[in-house]
Enzyme design. Structure first.
Site, PDB file in Angstrom:
ATOM      1  N   MET A   1      -2.133  -3.570   6.561  1.00 21.65           N
ATOM      2  CA  MET A   1      -0.993  -2.544   6.659  1.00 21.65           C
ATOM      3  C   MET A   1      -1.663  -1.570   7.562  1.00 21.65           C
ATOM      4  O   MET A   1      -2.560  -0.737   7.055  1.00 21.65           O
ATOM      5  CB  MET A   1      -0.516  -2.004   5.232  1.00 21.65           C
ATOM      6  N   ASP A 396      -5.576  -5.208  -0.845  1.00 21.77           N
ATOM      7  CA  ASP A 396      -5.059  -5.181   0.469  1.00 21.77           C
ATOM      8  C   ASP A 396      -5.988  -5.218   1.738  1.00 21.77           C
ATOM      9  O   ASP A 396      -6.262  -4.407   2.357  1.00 21.77           O
ATOM     10  CB  ASP A 396      -4.169  -4.072   0.742  1.00 21.77           C
ATOM     11  N   PHE A 397      -6.941  -6.344   1.443  1.00 21.33           N
ATOM     12  CA  PHE A 397      -7.978  -6.837   2.228  1.00 21.33           C
ATOM     13  C   PHE A 397      -7.548  -7.377   3.632  1.00 21.33           C
ATOM     14  O   PHE A 397      -6.550  -8.294   3.444  1.00 21.33           O
ATOM     15  CB  PHE A 397      -9.084  -7.631   1.687  1.00 21.33           C
ATOM     16  N   GLU A 398      -7.609  -6.817   4.966  1.00 20.63           N
ATOM     17  CA  GLU A 398      -7.297  -7.035   6.016  1.00 20.63           C
ATOM     18  C   GLU A 398      -8.243  -7.236   6.991  1.00 20.63           C
ATOM     19  O   GLU A 398      -9.335  -7.077   6.785  1.00 20.63           O
ATOM     20  CB  GLU A 398      -6.260  -6.056   6.764  1.00 20.63           C
ATOM     21  N   GLY A 399      -8.039  -7.684   8.205  1.00 13.15           N
ATOM     22  CA  GLY A 399      -9.058  -7.778   9.350  1.00 13.15           C
ATOM     23  C   GLY A 399     -10.259  -8.805   9.021  1.00 13.15           C
ATOM     24  O   GLY A 399      -9.784 -10.086   8.866  1.00 13.15           O
TER      25      GLY A 399
END
Length: 612
Positions: A1, A396-399
């Protein structure tokens, strides 16, 4: 996000650990720490460290511990503790210490993957472990207490899916602390929103307490170290009375004033973190500002049942040290004070809402590649939760936070350190805070549904190693997971179970992506590796709250179509679901701020649909 622009930001049962701990953990954690020699005036502060008096002074999770006469290191008895399911057989005791003082912790252990550690040190919590000890082997580590620390918890534990371990002659040497007084009875006991079978409780901490006991009708039903818990296994439409007491090494306090609660007539169910049957989840921009404007916690509309504080972020990608602070005044002129923020959180909780810390987001890359990072994650996230009195954690782990190592091809038994360490860290947090701990996840479709086609770098290499990388985390934590809300936005086209590609922005995308979670699917097309379906109450649909919030905004009319199809079997369009799920938990939005900017359109549509 995302923060800016038009976009938004088993249980671990490792019966075949193989490279799970050997690749990244051996170098970092398997070495026995070299501890400084204790001073002449130092004493052994551990109570019954030789287990000659059975388990007196010790507490073992899930009844996992007992004492045996063989094998022993010294004396006639030793501890035997057996991991089972999601329980790693943690045995611990709390010891009185002096502030700002040096301590050495040691124990003799035998077995595979045996850990020794200390928590609550006020500085850096420590642990050490051995991979394999066929005979008794000594583990030692050392730490210094913080300037106000008067007690620490020392512990041993094993690992999930591993046979029993043994421990003996545990010592904690250092200056003894002063006498400990029995804590006062807790105050402020309150109940959150009850379901048909569970009641979430919370209370104000008692000074000097190391744990709490929850009573139902005068009978103890659970122990916890935190200031909240959820009592489960209750009957629907029934009245209950609850009390709580505080405990430490000196004894148990009187019970608190009682709170009376009547369970709901139906819906919800146990293990849902105390959420209503249909819940609205939203992210609150608490640590930064963007075009949506800053929203104070006290001004969050009552429609939002779960409020995720965005974001806790690491000091560096690999540190595991997570920090959270309110938006600076220069960036958010209307930001509230810390005291006002904490008071508003308590008010929301008193109204039955859940407030979580969300870790990651677009800018917060988190890679727990070592045991040190794992332990720092647990310690720092605990500090945030305790500081603000939060109900749990949103991941909310992204990338590039999660990716699979080459050769890690089975989501049921992951071997990649960043995956294994994240699972272990969350298990530790869940164990620390108990059944009432709310755990949610907000992965992108790339990390979940794309796993139907591709998983990691693939059997021959060359694929993006992040494909499907959330699947082992979700699967290992599915019994602890309160809610999964995949981000059905900022996504490319994804293949559904009909083997057709579906594109974001309309009801069809949400129907197809949610159907995959509620039906289950073979990972990378391998029918021998099927990701099992989640329960409908564990699933919500993630969407942007407005056109400004992210690519893939879905109009209220299309959101309603998606809900009709998934919960009633109507308005499905060309996609045919594999079932109808009236218990679908609800919706998630990025974000509360963007919805307020858009006159509350998203929340109003949710309220109208579910009759809130």
């Amino acid at each position: 996000m995302e923060r800016t622009g038009s976009r938004t930001g088993p249980p671990v049962r490792l019966s075949r650990l193989t490279a799970v701990l050997s690749a990244g953990l051996l170098a970092a954690g398997a070495l026995v720490a070299t501890a400084p020699a204790a001073g002449a005036a130092d004493a052994d502060l551990a109570r019954n460290g030789g287990f000659e008096a059975g388990l007196d002074g010790w507490s073992c999770t899930g009844g996992s511990g007992t004492t045996v006469g063989t094998p022993v290191h010294g004396g006639t008895s030793a501890l035997k503790a057996t991991p089972a399911g999601s329980d790693n057989a943690r045995c611990s005791q709390t010891v009185t210490v002096k502030p700002d003082s040096a301590y050495t912790l040691g124990a003799w252990v035998q077995g595979s993957y045996v850990y020794l550690g200390a928590s609550g040190t006020g500085t850096t919590d420590v642990s050490t472990w051995t991979q394999s000890a066929g005979a008794y082997r000594q583990l030692t580590t050392s730490f210094r207490t913080g300037p106000t620390t008067t007690s620490v918890t020392v512990y041993t534990h094993g690992w999930y899916g591993i046979p029993a371990y043994y421990a003996d002659d545990l010592t904690l040497t250092g200056p003894g602390g002063g006498p400990v007084a029995v804590p006062a009875a807790p105050t402020g006991l309150r109940a959150g929103t009850a379901t048909a079978s569970a009641v979430p409780l919370s209370w104000t901490a008692s000074a000097g307490a190391t744990g709490y006991r929850v009573y139902r009708g005068g009978t103890k039903v659970l122990d916890t170290t935190g200031t909240s818990a959820t009592v489960t296994g209750l009957a629907a439409s029934s009245a209950y009375s609850f009390q709580v007491s505080a405990v430490n090494s000196a004894g148990e306090s009187a019970k608190s004033a009682a709170v009376s609660v009547t369970t709901a007539t139906g819906g919800g169910g146990g293990g849902n973190g105390g959420l209503p049957a249909h819940a609205l989840v939203g992210y609150l921009h608490s640590s930064f500002a963007n075009g949506s404007g800053y929203t104070r916690m006290a001004d969050v509309p009552d429609s939002w049942d779960v409020i995720n504080l965005a974001f806790g972020e690491p000091t560096s990608v690999t540190s595991g040290d997570i920090r959270f602070s309110l938006c600076p005044v220069a960036e958010c002129p209307n930001v509230e004070s810390e005291a006002e923020f904490k008071a508003a959180i308590k008010a929301k909780q008193a109204a039955g809402k859940k407030v979580l810390i969300s870790i990651g987001g677009q800018n917060g890359q988190v890679q727990l590649a070592s045991t040190a990072a794992r332990d720092a994650f647990v310690s720092s996230v605990s500090k945030i939760i305790d500081t603000y009195g939060l109900d749990g954690l949103d991941i909310d782990f992204e990338g590039h936070s999660l990716s699979l190592a080459t050769g890690d091809t089975d989501f049921r038994s992951p071997t990649t350190p960043v995956i294994v360490n994240l699972i272990s860290a969350v298990k530790s947090l869940k164990a620390k805070y108990g059944a009432g701990f709310v755990l949610t996840m907000a992965p992108e479709t790339f990390f979940v549904q794309l796993g139907y086609q591709y998983y990691g770098s693939g059997p021959w290499g060359g694929q993006d190693p992040r494909a499907g990388a959330y699947l082992p985390v979700i699967h290992a934590l599915r019994d602890d997971l309160t809610l999964l809300h995949v981000q059905d936005y900022n996504s490319g086209s994804i293949m559904g179970l009909d083997n057709q590609y579906h594109s974001m922005g309309g009801a069809d995308f949400h129907i197809a992506m949610t159907d995959m979670l509620l039906t289950g699917f073979p990972v990378a097309g391998d029918q021998s590796k099927v990701f099992p379906a989640l329960r409908p109450e564990q699933v919500a649909i993630g969407l942007p709250a407005s056109t400004q919030a992210g690519n893939g905004h879905t109009s209220p009319a299309e959101v309603t179509k998606a809900l009709d199809c998934l919960t009633k079997g109507t308005s499905c369009g060309t996609y045919r679901t594999h079932g109808t799920w009236s218990g679908l938990r609800g919706l998630m939005a990025w974000s509360i701020n963007w919805d307020r900017f858009n006159n509350g359109e998203f929340a109003k549509n949710f309220d109208a649909y579910f009759g809130s």
